[in-house]
Write a protein that holds these residues in place. Sequence first.
Motif, PDB file in Angstrom:
ATOM      1  N   LEU A 112       0.690  -1.230  -0.357  1.00  0.00           N
ATOM      2  CA  LEU A 112       0.370  -0.017  -0.196  1.00  0.00           C
ATOM      3  C   LEU A 112       1.138   1.413  -0.229  1.00  0.00           C
ATOM      4  N   THR A 113       0.736   2.444  -0.836  1.00  0.00           N
ATOM      5  CA  THR A 113       0.778   3.246  -0.699  1.00  0.00           C
ATOM      6  C   THR A 113       0.079   4.697  -0.927  1.00  0.00           C
ATOM      7  N   VAL A 127       3.745   2.164   2.916  1.00  0.00           N
ATOM      8  CA  VAL A 127       2.971   2.002   4.145  1.00  0.00           C
ATOM      9  C   VAL A 127       3.378   0.933   4.743  1.00  0.00           C
ATOM     10  N   VAL A 128       3.800   0.589   5.608  1.00  0.00           N
ATOM     11  CA  VAL A 128       3.498  -0.607   6.849  1.00  0.00           C
ATOM     12  C   VAL A 128       3.270  -0.860   6.956  1.00  0.00           C
ATOM     13  N   ALA A 129       1.796  -0.035   8.303  1.00  0.00           N
ATOM     14  CA  ALA A 129       0.887  -0.045   8.959  1.00  0.00           C
ATOM     15  C   ALA A 129       0.058   1.442   9.434  1.00  0.00           C
ATOM     16  N   THR A 157       2.972   3.919   9.141  1.00  0.00           N
ATOM     17  CA  THR A 157       3.700   3.369   9.851  1.00  0.00           C
ATOM     18  C   THR A 157       4.166   3.678   8.349  1.00  0.00           C
ATOM     19  N   THR A 158       5.919   4.065   8.049  1.00  0.00           N
ATOM     20  CA  THR A 158       6.631   3.787   6.826  1.00  0.00           C
ATOM     21  C   THR A 158       7.656   3.230   6.586  1.00  0.00           C
ATOM     22  N   ALA A 159       8.252   2.686   5.722  1.00  0.00           N
ATOM     23  CA  ALA A 159      10.316   2.574   5.639  1.00  0.00           C
ATOM     24  C   ALA A 159      10.416   3.365   4.552  1.00  0.00           C
TER      25      ALA A 159
END
Length: 94
Positions: A15-16, A22-24, A51-53
Motif C-alpha cells: 500500500l502507498t 505503508v507498513v501499518a 508507519t512507513t519504511a
Amino acid sequence: MVSDSMSFFKVRKPLTVDGLPVVAVFGFDETGEFPFARGPGTSPGQVFGITTATDSAALERWIRNHPGKFILVDTPSALGAGLTDVYCSRRPGD
C-alpha cells in the motif's frame, strides 16, 4: 499491536499513500466514530497516521511537498527500528 494505547494495524498487501510505502496504519478517535480503541489516560485527541519504511531524505521531501499541513513524525516507529510514524493529530477543542 498497541503502543502507548495507540492501535497499530499492519497492512496485508503493498500500500502507498501519496507515494509513501505503508507498513501499518494507526489512530485514535475519542468520539467513537472509528474503531480505534485506547486505554484510560490522557487523550491524544484525534490521531490518524501511517508507519512507513521511507528513508529520512525522501520523507523530508514528502513533508516539504505538503506545506501548511500539521504533520508529526516519530522515529523510530513504535513498530521498530528502520520505520517511521507519520501522523496528524487534533486535540479536543482544536
